[in-house]
Design a protein around this motif. Sequence first.
Motif, PDB file in Angstrom:
ATOM      1  N   ALA A   1       0.908  -1.131  -0.133  1.00 62.53           N
ATOM      2  CA  ALA A   1       0.013   0.192  -0.048  1.00 62.53           C
ATOM      3  C   ALA A   1       0.762   1.250  -0.036  1.00 62.53           C
ATOM      4  N   LEU A   2       2.071   1.176   0.618  1.00 61.54           N
ATOM      5  CA  LEU A   2       2.762   2.274   0.761  1.00 61.54           C
ATOM      6  C   LEU A   2       3.610   2.815  -0.467  1.00 61.54           C
ATOM      7  N   LEU A   3       3.952   1.506  -1.248  1.00 64.36           N
ATOM      8  CA  LEU A   3       4.705   1.494  -2.370  1.00 64.36           C
ATOM      9  C   LEU A   3       3.685   1.796  -3.584  1.00 64.36           C
ATOM     10  N   SER A   4       2.255   1.778  -3.481  1.00 65.21           N
ATOM     11  CA  SER A   4       1.242   2.330  -4.517  1.00 65.21           C
ATOM     12  C   SER A   4       1.348   3.670  -4.806  1.00 65.21           C
ATOM     13  N   VAL A   5       1.907   4.613  -3.991  1.00 65.51           N
ATOM     14  CA  VAL A   5       1.970   5.838  -4.231  1.00 65.51           C
ATOM     15  C   VAL A   5       3.141   6.149  -5.239  1.00 65.51           C
ATOM     16  N   PRO A   6       4.601   5.757  -4.972  1.00 69.75           N
ATOM     17  CA  PRO A   6       5.575   6.055  -5.813  1.00 69.75           C
ATOM     18  C   PRO A   6       5.325   5.234  -7.244  1.00 69.75           C
ATOM     19  N   LEU A   7       4.730   4.211  -7.152  1.00 68.54           N
ATOM     20  CA  LEU A   7       4.420   3.214  -8.317  1.00 68.54           C
ATOM     21  C   LEU A   7       3.384   3.675  -9.252  1.00 68.54           C
ATOM     22  N   ARG A   8       2.555   4.472  -8.794  1.00 74.17           N
ATOM     23  CA  ARG A   8       1.347   4.943  -9.350  1.00 74.17           C
ATOM     24  C   ARG A   8       1.832   5.898 -10.825  1.00 74.17           C
ATOM     25  N   PRO A   9       2.766   6.747 -10.738  1.00 70.53           N
ATOM     26  CA  PRO A   9       2.999   7.449 -12.098  1.00 70.53           C
ATOM     27  C   PRO A   9       4.036   6.582 -12.982  1.00 70.53           C
TER      28      PRO A   9
ATOM     29  N   GLY B   1      -4.107   3.921 -17.227  1.00 73.01           N
ATOM     30  CA  GLY B   1      -4.545   5.308 -17.348  1.00 73.01           C
ATOM     31  C   GLY B   1      -4.385   5.967 -15.923  1.00 73.01           C
ATOM     32  N   PRO B   2      -4.662   7.320 -15.981  1.00 73.94           N
ATOM     33  CA  PRO B   2      -4.775   8.119 -14.851  1.00 73.94           C
ATOM     34  C   PRO B   2      -5.863   7.874 -13.719  1.00 73.94           C
ATOM     35  N   VAL B   3      -7.253   7.793 -14.470  1.00 77.62           N
ATOM     36  CA  VAL B   3      -8.191   7.536 -13.449  1.00 77.62           C
ATOM     37  C   VAL B   3      -8.282   6.047 -13.122  1.00 77.62           C
ATOM     38  N   THR B   4      -7.932   5.021 -13.802  1.00 81.14           N
ATOM     39  CA  THR B   4      -8.156   3.836 -13.289  1.00 81.14           C
ATOM     40  C   THR B   4      -6.841   3.528 -12.340  1.00 81.14           C
ATOM     41  N   ALA B   5      -5.813   3.961 -12.700  1.00 78.24           N
ATOM     42  CA  ALA B   5      -4.616   3.917 -11.535  1.00 78.24           C
ATOM     43  C   ALA B   5      -4.996   4.594 -10.232  1.00 78.24           C
ATOM     44  N   ALA B   6      -5.633   5.661 -10.141  1.00 78.25           N
ATOM     45  CA  ALA B   6      -6.003   6.168  -8.961  1.00 78.25           C
ATOM     46  C   ALA B   6      -7.003   5.180  -8.476  1.00 78.25           C
ATOM     47  N   VAL B   7      -8.136   4.741  -9.087  1.00 80.09           N
ATOM     48  CA  VAL B   7      -9.087   3.894  -8.308  1.00 80.09           C
ATOM     49  C   VAL B   7      -8.421   2.590  -7.822  1.00 80.09           C
TER      50      VAL B   7
END
Length: 600
Positions: free
Chosen positions: A230-238, A246-252
């Motif tokens: 869960a912590l790594l999901s933030v730096p891995l998102r971009p 895609g941006p929306v699905t990645a945020a979800v």
Amino acid sequence: MSTVPPRRLTTATDAGDLRWPHERIELMGPASASRTAHMRSLDRALLMLGGSAAGLGALQLALTLPDSGSLWWVHLVIIGTFACFIVAGLLAWQLRPGNPMGMIVTVGGFAVLAGTLGNTGIPALVAVGSVTATLVLAVTVHLLLAFPSGRLPDRASRVVVVAAYVVSLVLEAPRYLFDDPAASIGTWLQRVAGAVVVVASAVILARRVARARSAHRRVLIPLFVYGMLALLSVPLRPVLLEPLFGPVTAAVVQFVVIAGVPLTFVLAMLRGGFAREGELEELATQLGDGEPRRPSELLARALGDSSIQVLYWIPEQAQWVDETGVVVDVPDDRAHIEITLADELIGVIVYDSYLIADPEPVRAAGRVLALALERRRLSAQLLAQRDALITSRARLVTAGDQERRRVARALHDGLQVRMVLLALEAQRIASDATGSTPIDRDRVVALRRELDETAGELRAFVHELMPPALVERGLCAAAEDLVDRMPVPTALHTEIVDGSLSADIESTAYFLIAEGLTNALKHAQAQRMSVRIGRVAERVVVEVHDDGVGGAATRPGHGLHGLADRVHALGGILQVHSTAAEGTRLRAELPCRTPQPEAL
């Protein structure tokens, strides 16, 4: 392992440290009415907090859904994540009011809601959302390092958690206070600092897993792995999620992963068995209602630690005993708290300090149970003394039987043989005597006759003392020999094999059969008798039944009373059913082996 009561022990709270907290408890009485009122107030406060959270979630949906267009479902995912935190946090808070984990999870839910206020379009709320955009990540670090007690156990953990909040709140400021390039530099600095926090957290968690017991690792490893994901999901998102989805699905996806954090923590906390102060109030009620379970079982249920032990101090022997009276030592590798009553040490509660990091719930439980523990201590002491008495009585029976066997063998193999030889010699002398000395010959014949009679009496005495058939062939053979000599019809049923019982048990069973048959012949005027030797599980059952006049009883001074003492000394049971005109039935249950003393 020491048998004297420990007095002091250095306190440490690190899960892997083998120095355990050790404190004393003084009796303060059962839980008071004020504490019960406090718990009710807490329930009302949690209910109000839950209602407020529901209202805030509904308000945010009302502010964001009208302008969301086709992305309305994204806002539902955000509110669902917020709801997961709130529901899980309030549930944990209510079940474990003394454990701060529930409160931290609830704070994480409000962090999720605050971090998404930028979607409302209201300037003041957008500003709050900008400040708290990544606060939930700091809360996740806090949860990971505070698990399972809800308290940070060491300085390294506290430094890392403080750093996480600084990264989420302070280093987030350049992103909304400045434009490029200052904002870009601030973002880069925040990511680097965040990576350092994540790595430091991983190192601390890895050390805890390495030091934890195998049973704890099954809970800790999945929990810590998911928390780090869960912590790594933030730096891995971009760099990973957005190129893939895609941006929306990645945020979800990121919100879904974060939504699993509170559920994972709460399930692990409940599974791990952490201090449940809310059930301590039940202890006094259960004891007052004559609760049949042991104090250790009540404590395990109330405190959530199934490994809890209650040991009792026996000052006369300077020993610790458990609830069954067995002598034990206080474990050196577990936390324990002594309990005193009127300045006298009565026992100790041994518990797992990893599951119960705060000793206060154990201390409170000890206060509630102090009087009951004193009663249990006395019972354990009596059990220990009873076991020692049973063992000593069994040793006396064994020693007596061994002496009987020795005397019987000495009479049979020594004196009896010598008397037979003397009789033969007397007969030889009588045969060689001449007719000129008839008086001498008659005297020798009389001597032979007296020797024969004495030898017969000696054989009868030896048989009564310890029958040779019992010594040489076993219980069934001896019982068969005894039954064959009965003057009335006597049936014998055997269900055991000779040699399967210890010598003491065999001799006790034989004397019971002999006494029962003798009484039936002498006193009951029996016309028919039966003997049964059977086995049920690990006990041998001996029954003697006759159709006599009845009236037998285990009165002091009679043979049955002595047999009852002998049976009880070996850990057995003797029952006498004797009704007038309906005959007598003796039934004894004996262990197949003589009770042995406990190893100390």
